[in-house]
Scaffold this active site. Structure first.
Site, PDB file in Angstrom:
ATOM      1  CE  LYS A 206      -4.349  -1.808   1.122  1.00  0.00           C
ATOM      2  NZ  LYS A 206      -5.195  -2.290   2.197  1.00  0.00           N
ATOM      3  NE  ARG A 238      -7.236  -8.524   0.528  1.00  0.00           N
ATOM      4  CZ  ARG A 238      -6.783  -7.817  -0.514  1.00  0.00           C
ATOM      5  NH1 ARG A 238      -5.781  -6.999  -0.358  1.00  0.00           N
ATOM      6  NH2 ARG A 238      -7.358  -7.949  -1.692  1.00  0.00           N
TER       7      ARG A 238
HETATM    8  N1  HH2 Z   1      -7.199  -3.992   0.544  1.00  0.00           N
HETATM    9  C1  HH2 Z   1      -7.448  -4.070  -0.779  1.00  0.00           C
HETATM   10  C2  HH2 Z   1      -8.514  -4.865  -1.235  1.00  0.00           C
HETATM   11  N2  HH2 Z   1      -9.278  -5.574  -0.372  1.00  0.00           N
HETATM   12  N3  HH2 Z   1      -9.795  -6.232   1.833  1.00  0.00           N
HETATM   13  C3  HH2 Z   1      -9.549  -6.151   3.150  1.00  0.00           C
HETATM   14  N4  HH2 Z   1     -10.307  -6.840   4.019  1.00  0.00           N
HETATM   15  N5  HH2 Z   1      -8.540  -5.382   3.659  1.00  0.00           N
HETATM   16  C4  HH2 Z   1      -7.734  -4.642   2.844  1.00  0.00           C
HETATM   17  O1  HH2 Z   1      -6.835  -3.932   3.354  1.00  0.00           O
HETATM   18  C5  HH2 Z   1      -7.954  -4.695   1.432  1.00  0.00           C
HETATM   19  C6  HH2 Z   1      -9.021  -5.520   0.952  1.00  0.00           C
HETATM   20  C7  HH2 Z   1      -6.608  -3.325  -1.742  1.00  0.00           C
HETATM   21  O2  HH2 Z   1      -5.528  -4.097  -2.173  1.00  0.00           O
HETATM   22  P1  HH2 Z   1      -5.475  -4.930  -3.558  1.00  0.00           P
HETATM   23  O3  HH2 Z   1      -6.493  -6.025  -3.569  1.00  0.00           O
HETATM   24  O4  HH2 Z   1      -4.113  -5.381  -3.834  1.00  0.00           O
HETATM   25  O5  HH2 Z   1      -5.763  -3.846  -4.671  1.00  0.00           O
HETATM   26  P2  HH2 Z   1      -6.997  -3.577  -5.593  1.00  0.00           P
HETATM   27  O6  HH2 Z   1      -8.127  -3.179  -4.707  1.00  0.00           O
HETATM   28  O7  HH2 Z   1      -6.500  -2.472  -6.480  1.00  0.00           O
HETATM   29  O8  HH2 Z   1      -7.313  -4.833  -6.345  1.00  0.00           O
END
Ligand code: HH2
Length: 261
Positions: A206, A238
């Site tokens: 992040k 995660r």
């Molecule tokens: N962060 C992201 C997505 N889903 N779910 C939970 N519970 N907690 C988090 O911190 C969280 C999440 C964002 O990360 P990422 O999936 O890598 O990115 P994107 O939303 O661009 O797919």
């Protein structure tokens, strides 16, 4: 929890796993590397430039992957979605956890679905939506305000019929949080853990981590944060790169369970 983003635009790995064969292979890789949960998402929620995706598109992305994983993955599958229609398809295909970044506020059909299916649910803290949350990153007491918002969402879920034992809370690092807010929440994990629900944190790659580490150092920074989180009592971290995080997490868990004796 290993992240499997089946999206063209996720902030760190958009487009890499759009092919269902590649996505399924990556899920098995993460399981082999030590992931205890695979979190599949068909919509990016990144802070800048994420676009709302229709439920049909999300389903078209995740369903072929779930079909390939069906019964072959030993660890539970979690579906990262705000939409009940998407969650329903994933639960029908064997998912055991709904990871809802809107904490059941995005779709009125989500809470009844989670209650009826008796699945686990992750309730994440955010303000606004994925498109505009950063506008709402203003707090007088970020830890206290996130804590009371999470308690309110847990109460809402329980009122909707979700068993408290199936609820996981997540402070939502980077969602309506400036770097200082995410750091303050990481510093207050024992307090959040004292709420009595398992806590999940997602720090992986992040912005607030990227502010301190370049891309080459990102995974070790993520591993360090994950270890600190586990030592602070967190149940689930995660991450994108399971292989590079798992040793740090295992060491932190071993130290914590040794109890200092
Ligand atoms: N962060 C992201 C997505 N889903 N779910 C939970 N519970 N907690 C988090 O911190 C969280 C999440 C964002 O990360 P990422 O999936 O890598 O990115 P994107 O939303 O661009 O797919």
């Amino acid at each position: 929890m290993g992240v499997l983003n089946v999206t063209p635009d996720s902030f760190s790995d958009g487009g890499r796993y759009l092919d269902p064969r590649r996505a399924a292979a990556h899920a098995f890789e993460m399981e082999a590397a030590g992931a205890a949960i695979i979190d599949i998402g068909g919509e990016s929620t990144r802070p800048r430039g994420a676009r709302e995706v229709a439920a049909e598109i999300e389903i078209a992305r995740i369903a072929p992957v779930l079909k390939r994983l069906g019964g072959r993955l030993r660890v539970p599958i979690s579906i990262d979605t705000r939409k009940a229609a998407v969650a329903r398809v994933a639960l029908d295909a064997g998912a055991a956890i709904v990871n809802d970044v809107s904490a059941l506020a995005g779709d009125p059909a989500m809470a009844p679905l989670v209650a009826a299916r008796r699945c686990a649910v992750v309730l994440m803290h955010m303000r606004g939506g994925p498109l505009d949350h950063i506008r709402f990153a203003r707090y007088r007491d970020v830890v206290g305000e996130v804590e009371s918002a999470l308690v309110a969402r847990a109460r809402f879920a329980v009122r909707a019929g979700v068993a408290p034992s199936r609820i996981v809370l997540d402070p939502g690092l980077g969602f309506a949080k400036r770097p200082r807010h995410s750091l303050a929440l990481l510093g207050a994990l024992p307090r959040l853990c004292a709420l009595g629900y398992p806590i999940l944190v997602g720090a992986s790659r992040k912005g607030f981590v990227r502010a301190a580490a370049d891309w080459a150092a990102l995974e070790s920074a993520t591993a360090a944060i994950s270890a600190i989180a586990i030592a602070g009592g967190v149940a689930i971290v995660r991450v994108h790169d399971v292989a590079r995080t798992v040793a740090a997490v295992k060491m932190a868990a071993a130290i914590k369970s040794s109890g200092g004796n």
